[in-house]
Motif scaffolding. Sequence first.
Motif, short mmCIF file in Angstrom:
data_model
loop_
_atom_site.label_atom_id
_atom_site.label_comp_id
_atom_site.label_asym_id
_atom_site.label_seq_id
_atom_site.Cartn_x
_atom_site.Cartn_y
_atom_site.Cartn_z
N UNK A 430 -44.24 15.78 -22.67
CA UNK A 430 -45.44 16.18 -23.42
C UNK A 430 -46.63 15.32 -22.98
N UNK A 431 -46.42 14.00 -22.85
CA UNK A 431 -47.52 13.11 -22.44
C UNK A 431 -48.01 13.52 -21.05
N UNK A 432 -47.07 13.76 -20.15
CA UNK A 432 -47.44 14.11 -18.78
C UNK A 432 -48.21 15.44 -18.74
N UNK A 433 -47.77 16.42 -19.54
CA UNK A 433 -48.45 17.72 -19.60
C UNK A 433 -49.88 17.55 -20.14
N UNK A 434 -50.02 16.75 -21.21
CA UNK A 434 -51.36 16.53 -21.80
C UNK A 434 -52.28 15.86 -20.80
N UNK A 435 -51.73 14.93 -20.03
CA UNK A 435 -52.55 14.23 -19.02
C UNK A 435 -53.01 15.20 -17.94
#
Length: 441
Positions: A430-435
């Motif tokens: 999720x963090x990587x996608x948001x970034x």
Amino acid sequence: MKTRKFTGGVDFAPSTLKLKELFQLDPRLYVYEPEEVMIPFDQHIGAPNEVQVAVGDRVQAGQIIAMTDAEVSGHVHASITGEVTAIREVPNLAGGTQTAVVIRRDLTASPTDLQLLRQETTVADRVREAGVVGLGGATFPTHIKLNPADHVDVRFILLNGAECEPFIHADDYLMQRAAVKIIRGGEIARELLQADKILIGIEADKPLAVAAMKKASAGVADCEVRILPVRYPQGGEKQLLETLIGAESPLGGRSVETGAYTMNVATAKALAEAVDDYRPLTRRYVTVTGDVAAPRVVDFPLGTCAGELLAFCGGFTGGRPSRIIHGGPMMGRTLHELRTPLTKGSNGLVVLNQTHDRLFAESPCIRCNRCVISCPIRLEPQSIDQAMRAGELGRCEQLQAEQCINCGCCSYVCPSRRRLAATINEAKQTISQLKKEAAAK
Ligand code: SF4
Ligand code: SF4
């Protein structure tokens, strides 16, 4: 230079080892030749491929069926000779679908029939054309990793034969049967990167593989087999670096910065076959084990249906399976559909029936700290798990969830059977996608 022990990790408990005995594999290698394969366009990390064939085309095993000109990509080839009967959506490992070329075998063609790579190419182009990717699970294109311009002062080629996941023996069987090719792959990588030494790391519980690799490497200069302690996740890139050369890979950095290039043994074999024999990557070994009647290692053409391979291994024992894991029980993913095709990243299918899967029921955290001690990356799994379940993504980021290598040690040691690795992986994705979304704005 001595073999060291890496930080964190787990020694498997006697109950797991007992399970290991239960899942004893047939020592022979089996070959499966399906009548139909479903070959996904994309079996690598990188740019998406475009299909190169149409329904009704006759294709030869080894012929390119999907590719792109983008640099970070992996060509995909027909794995059997026959006719393209469909280009359609098939199940993927995430529970969704992926597009695949369906090929029905020409029963008059020999199973060894193979279209070879173009001969007039450079070594680097041959590796790219052969569709070689990291077969240890990463599926990153090998021609990119082997680009000498990308490396400064690579001294060691580390061949990873640790295969530390319980029950999985695909690399073990491969080392026993293709040791010469694997060593040759190491030599090619050494020449390309102008490295000095080849080190092969194999866990001590694979004596036949150790013997075969020692024999194959005997006449090769500066090439050494090291026997590693049996400790999970010994086969993780960072852990292998720590054990074999005493180097610590920087958090968030690339492991090659330590002066070592790591390559899985199956990748090394595919590399040697591409460079020396002009053979594209069309097959691999997979361990099919657990609650099946005949656990075995199978050599299969890419695109073979998982359900067919399970049937080839005698079908399920102990009733309807509670769970089928693609990969090993520590890092693998639950298979949602028996019709899922196996691809370049497939090294195992582990079936757990209700009795064996009951070992994994979840209860509240008792704050024992075992997950923290076992984490080879020194993260705080229970804190990340708690933050993620509370929807606090910012806190997950502060706790460096993105550094997780999905080894599953935390889940394994947790007495409450918390699904820590799965939750942390979700936080990481999720963090990587948001970034990515923020960068695209
Ligand atoms: S937090 Fe990640 S790296 Fe650490 S033990 Fe759990 S799965 Fe492995
Ligand atoms: S190992 Fe499990 S029970 Fe122990 S602190 Fe970690 S999450 Fe909690």
